[in-house]
Design an enzyme around this catalytic site. Structure first.
Site, PDB file in Angstrom:
ATOM      1  N   LYS A   1       0.846  -1.196   0.000  1.00  0.00           N
ATOM      2  CA  LYS A   1       0.000   0.000   0.000  1.00  0.00           C
ATOM      3  C   LYS A   1       0.875   1.237   0.000  1.00  0.00           C
ATOM      4  O   LYS A   1       1.922   1.272   0.667  1.00  0.00           O
ATOM      5  CB  LYS A   1      -0.904   0.021   1.240  1.00  0.00           C
TER       6      LYS A   1
ATOM      7  N   GLU B 297      -8.554  11.826  12.574  1.00  0.00           N
ATOM      8  CA  GLU B 297      -7.667  10.702  12.891  1.00  0.00           C
ATOM      9  C   GLU B 297      -6.787  10.971  14.098  1.00  0.00           C
ATOM     10  O   GLU B 297      -5.998  11.917  14.118  1.00  0.00           O
ATOM     11  CB  GLU B 297      -6.797  10.362  11.674  1.00  0.00           C
TER      12      GLU B 297
END
Length: 566
Positions: A313, A363
């Site tokens: 990723k 986040e």
């Protein structure tokens, strides 16, 4: 009290800091035109403060104190109390060559921190703002801890903090190191929980610092000189003075600098309207463009799909320079973001006479209180449905998506392993759920553990950043791909943003953010995770969705009469 520094702990390589290059003479400062001119000149040449990174992190501070005064009805009376206390301190200096003292005055009236900060118009001063992700507050420290008195009724939870001026700041062009962390902790104490250093760290400290980010260095933290604490049912005004003769910053210099800052602070606070003044977009240029974005995503997918690379990723980002017809007020912009900021952190960090880094991020990187630590995994993105039924369909699509499940699992398991390295047991609950925000929804999981030592705080910070949610996996392969592919400087975007306290600290991830430039509009940042199955066009649409919280506040077209004039 600071403990001895140990070697071998770095976010990246560390080089000894440069010596101090400027100082100010210790002369009396009063609130006059002459003092304001003095103040303006000095802030242009150097900060009216000291850089704590230039000291010995092993040397203990002489005194760390919090002094609480009786509650008053208004900010104006709080200012009077503080000015009187500062004058008394000046005539009776403490018998220490170094120290940090916080003076705080509770206010019966609830003042929103963002409103107070907007009322402070002298922009040569450094500014900071930090708001907890929910209205339950920033941490759970004893608010009125000082002089042996503790009072923590539930109504006094800290909601938001706004600060101007810096009693002490911490900045360097070299990567944030264990030594820098100890330099910050040197000025903090468990007994004074609201003496905190607010700031941010670059996403990649090994990359070159571009001109727009130069004032931030590789990291920038500040303990505010003057601070407004917004509480659930009231508020509090505070001043902090810090000095250290070993840094050529004496008590006399520090108290003169504080008085100069107090001369600039306004006690008149007007409720800020949660809307940006009418501003039109002259241009909006993306780096990379859609064409080069497609090429970058396809190149990443080729590496991910082949067995020649370990890359699973990578998070690719975009910088969008928005040029507007009038200057953007970063505090007004941030106030508008608060409207849809439920379940998100809001922050602002602005070094002296510099650009402002603002954001509205959902986040959390981590929250530590004593030995307890919490973190989160957040990945996978969908927009919100226009009705309850459609929103549920979008949620089920996100939960059942193989591509998003892979991206999310990479993030969650990476964070779990990093926590397990320094914690006695890690609990993941829930393992996979939906977090809904006003415009988007994500997959998320909560992780909790118990540190073996409070000194492990630096290791946690160094380990958790950068997470796979903003960099990729494996971390080094993803970081190198980003460095080779992206042609703009992320700066503090996607880096840790938050605060260090004595027995507590909290950091968010600086996404959904923008760098507001003086007279030039703003740079708006967003990123998206690329894994097997990603589609370049769909990822571009996700970028548009994430930046829309900023661009929706601006008018997209310039009126015809303005086009004719220009």
């Amino acid at each position: 009290m600071a403990t001895a520094c140990t070697s071998g702990h770095f976010l990246a390589r560390f080089i000894d800091p440069e010596p101090a290059k400027c100082s100010i003479s210790a002369s009396p400062i009063s609130c006059s035109r002459q003092s304001i001119n003095f103040f303006h000149h000095r802030y242009q040449s150097c900060s009216l403060s000291m850089n704590g990174c230039q000291g010995d992190p092993r040397a203990p501070i002489g005194t760390i104190e919090t002094r609480t005064f009786p509650t008053v009805p208004s900010p104006a009376l709080a200012m009077d109390t503080l000015n009187s206390a500062i004058s008394q301190l000046k005539s009776d200096p403490p018998p220490f060559t170094s120290g940090i003292i916080r003076l705080q005055v509770p206010i019966q009236q609830k003042i929103e921190a963002i409103d107070w900060l907007h009322a402070q118009h002298y922009h040569l001063l450094p500014r900071c703002f930090f708001s907890g992700r929910t209205r339950t507050g920033i941490g759970n420290s004893d608010i009125f801890n000082g002089n042996g008195h503790n009072s923590t009724p539930k109504t006094h939870n800290l909601v938001s903090v706004a600060g101007v001026g810096s009693a002490v700041f911490f900045r360097h062009i070299n990567p944030f190191s264990y030594s820098d962390w100890k330099s910050i902790k040197r000025f903090l104490s468990n007994n004074c929980p609201l003496i905190r250093a607010y700031g941010a760290i670059r996403f990649d400290a090994r990359s070159n610092i571009s001109s727009e980010w130069k004032d931030f260095g590789s990291f920038y933290f500040m303990v505010p000189q003057v601070e407004l604490d917004e509480l659930e049912g009231s508020s509090m005004l505070a001043t902090t003075i810090a000095w250290d003769t070993s840094l050529s910053w004496t008590w006399a210099m520090a108290i003169d600098a504080l008085q100069a800052t107090m001369c600039q602070v306004s006690a008149i606070v007007v409720k800020l309207r949660k809307e940006v003044p009418k501003t039109y977009i002259l241009s909006n240029n993306h780096i990379p463009s859609k064409t080069y974005w497609d090429l970058a995503v396809n190149r990443a997918l080729q590496l991910i799909d082949t067995g020649n690379s370990a890359l699973i990723k990578v998070v690719l980002a975009r910088s969008s320079r928005v040029v507007t017809t009038t200057d953007i007020d970063p505090i007004a912009w941030l106030a508008c973001l608060q409207v849809e900021g439920e379940n998100a952190y809001q922050f602002c960090l602005q070094p002296p006479n510099a650009q402002a880094f603002i954001g509205n991020t959902p986040e959390q990187l981590f929250h530590r209180k004593c030995l307890s630590i919490n973190s989160e995994a957040l990945a996978g993105t969908r927009g919100r449905g226009r009705s309850t039924t459609l929103d549920l369909q979008v949620e089920l699509d996100l939960l059942s998506s193989p591509k998003d499940h892979l991206e999310f699992t990479i993030v969650r398991e990476s964070i779990r392993k990093k926590l397990e390295a320094v914690c006695n047991g890690v609990v993941v609950e829930p393992k996979k759920a939906i977090r809904k925000l006003p415009r988007v929804q994500h997959l998320y999981a909560q992780l909790a553990g118990r540190l073996r030592s409070e000194d492990d705080e630096f290791d946690i910070l160094a380990s958790l950043h950068p997470s796979p949610a903003v960099c990729g996996f494996p971390t080094e392969e993803a970081r190198l791909f980003i460095a080779e592919t992206e042609v703009f400087d992320r700066g503090m975007y996607a880096g840790p943003v938050g605060w260090f306290g004595g027995g507590e600290s909290e950091f968010a991830v600086g996404i959904r953010s923008a760098l507001v430039e003086k007279g030039l509009g703003a740079l708006i940042y967003a990123g998206t995770g690329i894994v097997e199955g990603s589609n370049p066009s769909l990822e571009w649409d996700e970028l548009e969705l994430k930046t829309s919280q900023f661009t929706k506040l601006l008018k997209l077209e310039v009126p015809l009469h303005q086009k004719l004039i220009t």
